[in-house]
Write an enzyme that holds these catalytic residues in place. Structure first.
Site, PDB file in Angstrom:
ATOM      1  N   GLY A  14       0.729  -1.064  -0.046  1.00 18.31           N
ATOM      2  CA  GLY A  14      -0.074   0.041  -0.097  1.00 18.31           C
ATOM      3  C   GLY A  14       0.799   1.428   0.010  1.00 18.31           C
ATOM      4  N   VAL A  65      -2.809  -7.667  -1.884  1.00 14.12           N
ATOM      5  CA  VAL A  65      -1.908  -8.651  -0.671  1.00 14.12           C
ATOM      6  C   VAL A  65      -2.987  -9.505  -0.449  1.00 14.12           C
ATOM      7  CG1 VAL A  65      -0.420  -6.654   0.072  1.00 14.12           C
ATOM      8  CG2 VAL A  65      -2.904  -6.865   0.822  1.00 14.12           C
ATOM      9  N   TYR A 157     -12.960  -3.682  11.211  1.00 12.09           N
ATOM     10  CA  TYR A 157     -11.546  -2.923  11.137  1.00 12.09           C
ATOM     11  C   TYR A 157     -11.011  -3.313  12.389  1.00 12.09           C
ATOM     12  CZ  TYR A 157      -8.469   0.742   9.983  1.00 12.09           C
ATOM     13  OH  TYR A 157      -7.174   1.382   9.756  1.00 12.09           O
ATOM     14  N   LYS A 161      -7.316  -4.723  13.220  1.00 16.94           N
ATOM     15  CA  LYS A 161      -6.301  -3.959  13.890  1.00 16.94           C
ATOM     16  C   LYS A 161      -5.646  -4.801  15.046  1.00 16.94           C
ATOM     17  CE  LYS A 161      -5.607  -1.263  10.319  1.00 16.94           C
ATOM     18  NZ  LYS A 161      -4.653  -1.598   9.383  1.00 16.94           N
TER      19      LYS A 161
END
Length: 267
Positions: A14, A65, A157, A161
């Site tokens: 990224g 990815v 999300y 994380k």
């Protein structure tokens, strides 16, 4: 600037926009040969040109990815050409519309998990053994403040994380004896395209609740990343660096007390 990473091979996933772009530029300025892995070939070309124009070295690879074959092919090509991989920055990420978990489409959950968790695993599996052979490596994973306190509408999300924290600290134990460090960064509110929608609505509120009284810039994350990648960080592993201007420290009680104080005191 000191070329402390001279001729090291650095892979940044990224690495063509936002935080990743800033990291790519910073590592290149410090002498690393930056390999940018990202999906947009057009953006890849743009950042590569900037690095070259600044006197650095960069190669670009169109990679998703979440696709293991895509990652393995790119990493094998890089290793065959350069014979080493010194730095891996797992920064690739994505987002989906905010939604309560009870109503969230499974496709959105899959998208986040495949990119953030599986994408990171794919990169570590492709690079880790090669770093072990050299007995040297720097791995940096990009977590989030959401891993610490959660974010309404973003459960998937935050899950991803927080998973990176557990993964990174486990890897630090597994790889340390090979001279490989693994550390994590948790950005706060950073001025990027991904966060623009939130900041458009709540920028002033975020600033007012951040002790250093500003929104972070991608370069703030890039500087922290470069430190973890440097030889000076050889005795730091399994660490989590919050780069948030102190936002996590603020509480409802702080705001209540501030509202009660004489404005003259706050000048």
């Amino acid at each position: 600037m000191e070329k402390e990473l001279l001729n090291q091979i650095a892979i940044v996933t990224g690495g063509n926009a936002g935080i990743g772009k800033a990291i790519s530029l910073e590592l290149a300025q410090r002498g690393a040969k930056v390999m940018i892995l990202a999906r947009s070939q057009e953006k890849n070309e743009e950042i590569r040109k900037i690095i070259i124009d600044k006197g650095g070295y960069s190669e670009i690879y169109k990679v998703d990815v979440s696709d293991k074959n895509s990652v393995d092919t790119a990493i094998s090509e890089i290793y065959e050409k350069h014979g080493q991989i010194d730095i891996l920055v797992c920064n690739a990420g994505n987002s989906t519309p905010l939604n309560y978990l009870t109503k969230m489409p499974i496709e959105d959950i899959d998208s986040i998990i495949k990119t953030h968790i599986y994408g990171t695993i794919h990169c570590i599996q492709a690079c880790g053994e090669k770093m072990k052979e050299k007995k040297y490596g720097r791995i940096v994973l990009m977590s989030s403040l959401g891993a610490y306190h959660g974010v309404t509408g973003n459960a998937h999300y935050c899950l991803a994380k927080e998973s990176l924290v557990a993964m990174g600290q486990t890897l630090a134990k597994e790889l340390g004896r090979y001279g490989i460090t693994v550390n994590l960064i948790q950005p706060g509110s950073i001025n990027t395209e991904m966060s623009s929608q939130v900041l458009e609505v709540a920028k002033n509120k975020v600033i007012s609740e951040t002790p250093v009284a500003r929104i972070g810039e991608p370069e703030d994350i890039a500087y922290a990343t470069a430190f973890y990648c440097s030889p000076r960080a050889s005795f730091i592993t399994g660490d989590i660096m919050r780069v948030d201007g102190g936002y996590i420290l603020e509480t409802g009680m702080d705001r209540l007390v501030l509202s009660m104080l004489d404005p003259e005191i706050l000048k």
